[in-house]
Design a protein around this motif. Structure first.
Motif, PDB file in Angstrom:
ATOM      1  N   ASP A  82       0.861  -1.182   0.000  1.00  0.00           N
ATOM      2  CA  ASP A  82       0.000   0.000   0.000  1.00  0.00           C
ATOM      3  C   ASP A  82       0.894   1.228   0.000  1.00  0.00           C
ATOM      4  OD1 ASP A  82       1.043  -0.291   2.477  1.00  0.00           O
ATOM      5  OD2 ASP A  82      -0.855  -0.418   3.556  1.00  0.00           O
ATOM      6  N   ALA A  83       0.458   2.308   0.559  1.00  0.00           N
ATOM      7  CA  ALA A  83       1.286   3.515   0.613  1.00  0.00           C
ATOM      8  C   ALA A  83       2.513   3.249   1.480  1.00  0.00           C
ATOM      9  CB  ALA A  83       0.485   4.683   1.175  1.00  0.00           C
ATOM     10  N   PRO A  84       3.669   3.839   1.131  1.00  0.00           N
ATOM     11  CA  PRO A  84       4.891   3.559   1.889  1.00  0.00           C
ATOM     12  C   PRO A  84       4.776   3.999   3.339  1.00  0.00           C
ATOM     13  CG  PRO A  84       5.212   5.424   0.382  1.00  0.00           C
ATOM     14  CD  PRO A  84       3.896   4.814   0.049  1.00  0.00           C
ATOM     15  N   ARG A  85       5.355   3.179   4.229  1.00  0.00           N
ATOM     16  CA  ARG A  85       5.291   3.442   5.663  1.00  0.00           C
ATOM     17  C   ARG A  85       6.713   3.493   6.220  1.00  0.00           C
ATOM     18  NH1 ARG A  85       0.369   3.200   7.402  1.00  0.00           N
ATOM     19  NH2 ARG A  85       1.042   3.253   9.560  1.00  0.00           N
ATOM     20  N   ALA A  86       6.856   4.175   7.339  1.00  0.00           N
ATOM     21  CA  ALA A  86       8.149   4.274   8.010  1.00  0.00           C
ATOM     22  C   ALA A  86       8.426   3.001   8.801  1.00  0.00           C
ATOM     23  CB  ALA A  86       8.167   5.483   8.935  1.00  0.00           C
ATOM     24  N   GLY A  87       9.669   2.853   9.204  1.00  0.00           N
ATOM     25  CA  GLY A  87      10.051   1.712  10.030  1.00  0.00           C
ATOM     26  C   GLY A  87      11.556   1.648  10.185  1.00  0.00           C
ATOM     27  N   ALA A  88      12.008   0.646  10.917  1.00  0.00           N
ATOM     28  CA  ALA A  88      13.442   0.406  11.070  1.00  0.00           C
ATOM     29  C   ALA A  88      13.924  -0.474   9.925  1.00  0.00           C
ATOM     30  CB  ALA A  88      13.722  -0.262  12.408  1.00  0.00           C
ATOM     31  N   VAL A  89      15.192  -0.322   9.560  1.00  0.00           N
ATOM     32  CA  VAL A  89      15.772  -1.093   8.457  1.00  0.00           C
ATOM     33  C   VAL A  89      16.977  -1.874   8.970  1.00  0.00           C
ATOM     34  CG1 VAL A  89      16.918  -0.999   6.212  1.00  0.00           C
ATOM     35  CG2 VAL A  89      14.983   0.508   6.689  1.00  0.00           C
ATOM     36  N   LEU A  90      16.963  -3.188   8.737  1.00  0.00           N
ATOM     37  CA  LEU A  90      18.082  -4.063   9.072  1.00  0.00           C
ATOM     38  C   LEU A  90      18.692  -4.549   7.769  1.00  0.00           C
ATOM     39  CD1 LEU A  90      19.752  -5.720  11.143  1.00  0.00           C
ATOM     40  CD2 LEU A  90      17.998  -7.505  10.940  1.00  0.00           C
ATOM     41  N   VAL A  91      20.006  -4.330   7.591  1.00  0.00           N
ATOM     42  CA  VAL A  91      20.710  -4.708   6.368  1.00  0.00           C
ATOM     43  C   VAL A  91      21.869  -5.626   6.711  1.00  0.00           C
ATOM     44  CG1 VAL A  91      21.964  -3.896   4.339  1.00  0.00           C
ATOM     45  CG2 VAL A  91      20.123  -2.505   5.289  1.00  0.00           C
ATOM     46  N   THR A  92      22.000  -6.730   5.982  1.00  0.00           N
ATOM     47  CA  THR A  92      23.153  -7.628   6.100  1.00  0.00           C
ATOM     48  C   THR A  92      23.589  -8.042   4.704  1.00  0.00           C
ATOM     49  OG1 THR A  92      21.737  -9.586   6.319  1.00  0.00           O
ATOM     50  CG2 THR A  92      22.446  -8.520   8.361  1.00  0.00           C
ATOM     51  N   SER A  93      24.863  -8.346   4.560  1.00  0.00           N
ATOM     52  CA  SER A  93      25.379  -8.784   3.261  1.00  0.00           C
ATOM     53  C   SER A  93      26.138 -10.084   3.426  1.00  0.00           C
ATOM     54  CB  SER A  93      26.313  -7.713   2.663  1.00  0.00           C
ATOM     55  OG  SER A  93      27.563  -7.712   3.328  1.00  0.00           O
ATOM     56  N   GLY A  95      28.987 -10.657   2.501  1.00  0.00           N
ATOM     57  CA  GLY A  95      30.375 -10.360   2.838  1.00  0.00           C
ATOM     58  C   GLY A  95      30.587  -9.983   4.293  1.00  0.00           C
ATOM     59  N   GLY A  96      29.545 -10.111   5.127  1.00  0.00           N
ATOM     60  CA  GLY A  96      29.706  -9.839   6.553  1.00  0.00           C
ATOM     61  C   GLY A  96      29.564  -8.377   6.934  1.00  0.00           C
ATOM     62  N   LEU A  97      28.975  -7.556   6.045  1.00  0.00           N
ATOM     63  CA  LEU A  97      28.726  -6.157   6.360  1.00  0.00           C
ATOM     64  C   LEU A  97      27.258  -5.972   6.727  1.00  0.00           C
ATOM     65  CD1 LEU A  97      30.647  -4.370   3.453  1.00  0.00           C
ATOM     66  CD2 LEU A  97      31.476  -4.856   5.768  1.00  0.00           C
ATOM     67  N   GLY A  98      26.964  -4.914   7.460  1.00  0.00           N
ATOM     68  CA  GLY A  98      25.581  -4.672   7.815  1.00  0.00           C
ATOM     69  C   GLY A  98      25.404  -3.344   8.525  1.00  0.00           C
ATOM     70  N   ALA A  99      24.134  -3.012   8.801  1.00  0.00           N
ATOM     71  CA  ALA A  99      23.805  -1.781   9.528  1.00  0.00           C
ATOM     72  C   ALA A  99      22.354  -1.865   9.973  1.00  0.00           C
ATOM     73  CB  ALA A  99      24.020  -0.546   8.663  1.00  0.00           C
ATOM     74  N   LEU A 100      22.050  -1.114  11.015  1.00  0.00           N
ATOM     75  CA  LEU A 100      20.674  -0.960  11.488  1.00  0.00           C
ATOM     76  C   LEU A 100      20.340   0.519  11.466  1.00  0.00           C
ATOM     77  CD1 LEU A 100      18.081  -2.130  12.782  1.00  0.00           C
ATOM     78  CD2 LEU A 100      19.137  -1.682  15.008  1.00  0.00           C
ATOM     79  N   LEU A 101      19.310   0.868  10.698  1.00  0.00           N
ATOM     80  CA  LEU A 101      18.818   2.236  10.647  1.00  0.00           C
ATOM     81  C   LEU A 101      17.571   2.286  11.513  1.00  0.00           C
ATOM     82  CD1 LEU A 101      19.256   5.032   9.321  1.00  0.00           C
ATOM     83  CD2 LEU A 101      17.748   4.270   7.472  1.00  0.00           C
ATOM     84  N   PRO A 102      17.615   2.948  12.679  1.00  0.00           N
ATOM     85  CA  PRO A 102      16.474   2.898  13.600  1.00  0.00           C
ATOM     86  C   PRO A 102      15.191   3.476  13.025  1.00  0.00           C
ATOM     87  CG  PRO A 102      18.433   3.727  14.707  1.00  0.00           C
ATOM     88  CD  PRO A 102      18.744   3.693  13.255  1.00  0.00           C
ATOM     89  N   ARG A 103      15.302   4.410  12.103  1.00  0.00           N
ATOM     90  CA  ARG A 103      14.094   5.057  11.592  1.00  0.00           C
ATOM     91  C   ARG A 103      14.326   5.491  10.160  1.00  0.00           C
ATOM     92  NH1 ARG A 103       9.337   4.153  13.185  1.00  0.00           N
ATOM     93  NH2 ARG A 103       7.825   5.814  12.939  1.00  0.00           N
TER      94      ARG A 103
END
Length: 526
Positions: A82-93, A95-103
């Motif tokens: 539906d319409a885009p919503r906000a949230g937290a983003v968890l990224v992993t690769s 190659g062992g890289l990653g990040a957490l974007l709280p908002r």
């Protein structure tokens, strides 16, 4: 069994598509050298469409993550149904890289730098475990999907975790550093719990964790013995919260522990069988600070019958939640043998700023007249719109967001053509956090509170920037507010308090002092 709010209650109402292109929910991924990261896995942990503040920590609203892979250019775009919503983003690769974007808010794609993930394991590195983690960045709490294995990887940051192995359950705080290893400590005092009265038990604020499981017992280790637990007894609907297991005992402890028996109300919900079978019933008590304590919870039977503890002597309420009707709250003093439901209508709210932009991710609340226990909360989507489920009028629509001035709109009826609001930023309160020598203190948690309870939300938190500065907005003018600042430094607690801060005036600087000074050392020194 106490389950999350029903997915069928999350009614999605058709909305006309605006002429404007809706903002995207996307991030641009870069590795430590600044190169694009292709093929990384991302999860957008969306906010729920709506929730009931009185039930937070007891029942959670279903909200499945949206998954995506980054393109060859490192663009990770989340396409919501539906319409885009906000949230937290968890990224992993891989190659062992990653990040957490709280908002992550809908809008232009943000740039996100990935770093080597931290490793969470046991001392031996061979013991399998399950891990439930919640990141805790700058006053937020971001629950993450369950992980399992002999080793798991998470982005750097602060976490609260529950973990289960063959030895038992532990509760632990972790400070994860990029590329480094952190150990789960399955050790310490031991306490065994056994299920009593067919209860379901979970840690306070973690309704998704079933501690006792199918076996009906569990072992708690170390700090888990001091963690408050929540239990539901289906037979009586009794809910107990905030009780800790306490010191270890040789024999297993029946859980939940015995408690004074509240009288039971045998009631009937006046609804058709399909509605009655999915209806959730809660017994609530208002606490200090406009909080709510859940004393009972159950589902109504197919015939509409249900049993709940009937509290007496407090500000006590019965809350009824169904998919097809507005939430209904009644004082227990007004409850009779038969409980009826109300008719309602959906409400579409469109919010823009004074500059004409979409007011994305804006916190809204609807409070039915005389029934604050039935307050419904939601946030606007990427088009500045929110669709609240079936509501009953009269009531008050409130803007209760940290970024904008509080606003209320009285609704005598639910308008079928929706409501349009324009919000402004209100006054700003700026300041700096300083160390005793006058240098800037970065990464300090600064909390703002309104002692009178008139500001919504009454408590707000932010981390100070690299130069020690912080800014709160959406504040009223000429109102005394209270600032707190605290941090851990050199294994000691440093804090500051300013009792009469006012928005729109000179910067509110606060200087941290050591709360754990060495004996004989001057104040402010280690």
């Amino acid at each position: 069994m106490l389950r999350p709010l029903l997915p069928s209650a999350l009614a999605v109402f058709a909305l006309a598509t605006p002429a404007q292109q809706p903002p995207v929910v996307a991030v641009v991924l870069r590795d430590p050298s600044g190169q694009p990261v292709a093929g990384a896995d991302g999860q957008l942990l969306c906010d729920p469409l709506w929730d009931l503040p009185a039930l937070r920590g007891i029942a959670g609203t279903v909200s499945l993550p949206i998954e995506a892979k980054s393109s060859s250019r490192g663009v990770l775009r989340f396409d919501a149904p539906d319409a885009p919503r906000a949230g937290a983003v968890l990224v992993t690769s891989a190659g062992g890289l990653g990040a957490l974007l709280p908002r992550l808010l809908p809008g232009e794609a943000q740039r996100l730098a990935l770093q080597p993930l931290a490793q969470v394991t046991t001392a031996t590195g061979t013991e399998p475990f399950e891990l439930w983690a919640a990141a805790t960045p700058a006053g937020r709490r971001v629950p993450l999907p369950r992980l399992r294995g002999t080793s798991v990887r998470l982005p750097a940051g602060s976490y609260e975790v529950w973990a289960k192995s063959q030895e038992g359950w532990i509760w632990q705080r972790l400070e994860l550093i990029s590329g480094q290893r952190a150990l789960l400590q399955f050790q310490g005092p031991v306490q065994r719990l056994q299920r009593a009265e067919a209860a379901r038990v979970h840690p306070g604020g973690w309704p998704g964790i079933d501690l006792l499981g199918d076996d009906g017992e569990c072992v708690l280790l170390g700090a888990a013995l001091a963690a408050p637990l929540t239990a539901l007894v289906p037979r009586t609907g009794r809910v107990t919260t905030g009780i800790v297991p306490g010191p270890p005992a040789r024999e297993p402890v029946a859980w939940p522990p015995p408690a004074p028996a509240l009288p039971l109300a045998h009631l009937h919900l006046d609804a058709d069988p399909a509605t009655a079978a999915g209806a959730q019933m809660y017994s609530l008590r208002r606490t200090a600070g406009d909080g709510w304590l859940v004393l009972g919870a159950c589902y109504a039977g197919d015939d509409g019958s249900f049993v709940l503890p009937h509290p007496e002597g407090g500000d006590d309420w019965l809350l009824v939640v169904t998919a097809e009707h507005p939430p209904r709250a009644l004082p227990w003093t007004d409850v009779r043998d038969q409980v009826s439901l109300q008719r309602g209508l959906p409400l579409v709210v469109t919010v823009t700023t004074t500059g004409g932009d979409f007011a994305c991710d804006l916190q809204l609340e609807y409070v039915p007249d005389g029934a604050e226990a039935a307050t419904v909360a939601t946030r606007t989507d990427g088009r500045g719109r929110a669709c609240l489920p079936s509501l009953a009028a009269p009531g008050v629509l409130r803007v209760s967001d940290e970024r904008f001035a509080n606003q209320t709109r009285v609704l005598d009826v639910i308008p079928q053509d929706g409501v349009q609001l324009v919000v402004d930023e209100g006054q700003r309160l700026r300041g700096r956090v300083l160390l005793p020598d006058g240098s800037a203190a970065s990464g300090v948690l600064v909390t703002l509170r309104d002692a009178r309870g008139l500001l919504r939300p009454a408590s707000r938190a932010i981390a100070s920037a690299a130069d020690g500065t912080f800014t709160f907005q959406g504040l009223p003018a000429d109102t005394d507010l209270v600032l707190f600042a605290s941090m851990r430094r050199d294994a000691r607690t440093w804090s500051a308090r300013l009792a009469h801060a006012r928005a729109g005036r000179e910067p509110a600087d606060v200087t941290l002092q050591n709360e754990d000074p060495q004996l004989g050392a001057p104040a402010g020194r280690k």
